[in-house]
Enzyme design. Structure first.
Site, PDB file in Angstrom:
ATOM      1  NE  ARG A  62      47.008  -9.370 -11.106  1.00 29.08           N
ATOM      2  CZ  ARG A  62      45.981  -9.229 -11.048  1.00 29.08           C
ATOM      3  NH1 ARG A  62      44.225  -9.522 -11.981  1.00 29.08           N
ATOM      4  NH2 ARG A  62      45.497  -9.353  -9.360  1.00 29.08           N
ATOM      5  CB  CYS A  81      47.540  -5.691  -8.860  1.00 22.84           C
ATOM      6  SG  CYS A  81      48.720  -5.981  -8.310  1.00 22.84           S
ATOM      7  CG  ASP A 125      46.392   7.723 -30.000  1.00 25.03           C
ATOM      8  OD1 ASP A 125      45.852   8.528 -29.478  1.00 25.03           O
ATOM      9  OD2 ASP A 125      46.890   6.507 -29.596  1.00 25.03           O
TER      10      ASP A 125
END
Length: 216
Positions: A19, A13, A124
């Site tokens: 963050r 970040c 996925d």
């Protein structure tokens, strides 16, 4: 490249105090559970407040999700830190550009964290093979894991077109620095689902040790 070495992930970040430290500590905690010893997660900032600890509300968020914020110190992003990294996860598209200015060879291994998480969700949904199909003996278990994750950025990029957001701003995590607590909560609301998606992918696709695969 040593396939017995942990997969190296770097989160990035700006100041490396709000963050990316949250992403670092929560990814490390979750990945340690999914694949013990399989990952090494670190973070850095493009304009880091070097040596500073994590911001208090960020540290609180880390604790809420079971991570440990202690001992953190912000680092400045450098070419040396980027060297040898398998995957870079940035908090914004702008950070991605700054990473690539330092090391253009990371083009195919650098994503915003929200972008990468959406790509893994697509993978996925498309890949129904269970992790038990990837059983390996103790000697080959970590190598199988490492090989798979080092190839994951290319697989993820292959489904980028299926995971584009309606608004490019949805690739970014808001910067809460010097802003009210509610902006930290907005950061949490954006970051937590991305981390969950990455950890879910790691659990679903972890190679199974040979002895575990053969257990009744």
């Amino acid at each position: 490249m040593d396939n017995s070495a942990p997969v190296k992930i770097l989160t990035v970040c700006t100041g490396n105090i709000c963050r990316s430290p949250v992403a670092e500590r929560l990814l490390q905690a979750g990945l340690d559970q999914a694949v013990p010893g399989g990952f090494q997660v670190a973070s850095a900032g493009t304009r880091a407040m070097v040596g500073e600890p994590m911001q208090p509300i960020s540290a609180e968020i880390v604790r809420t999700y079971g991570g440990d914020p202690e001992g953190f110190a912000a680092r400045q992003l450098t070419p040396a830190i980027l060297r040898g990294v398998d995957l870079v996860l940035t908090m914004t598209s702008g950070h991605r550009g700054e990473v690539l200015q330092l090391d253009a060879s990371l083009l195919k291994r650098t994503f915003t964290i929200r972008e990468f998480a959406r790509m893994l969700d697509v993978l996925d949904q498309r890949d129904t093979s269970a992790s038990t199909d990837n059983a390996a003996d103790d000697d080959g278990w970590l190598a199988a894991h490492t090989t798979r994750w080092r190839g994951l950025p290319a697989r993820a990029a292959g489904v980028r077109h299926l995971s584009l957001p309606a608004d490019p701003a949805e690739n970014d995590i808001v910067d809460p620095y010097r802003r009210p607590p509610e902006v930290y909560r907005q950061m949490e609301d954006q970051l937590a689902p991305a981390i969950v998606s990455i950890l879910r992918h790691a659990r679903l696709n972890s190679p199974v040790r040979g002895d575990a695969a053969g257990a009744p």
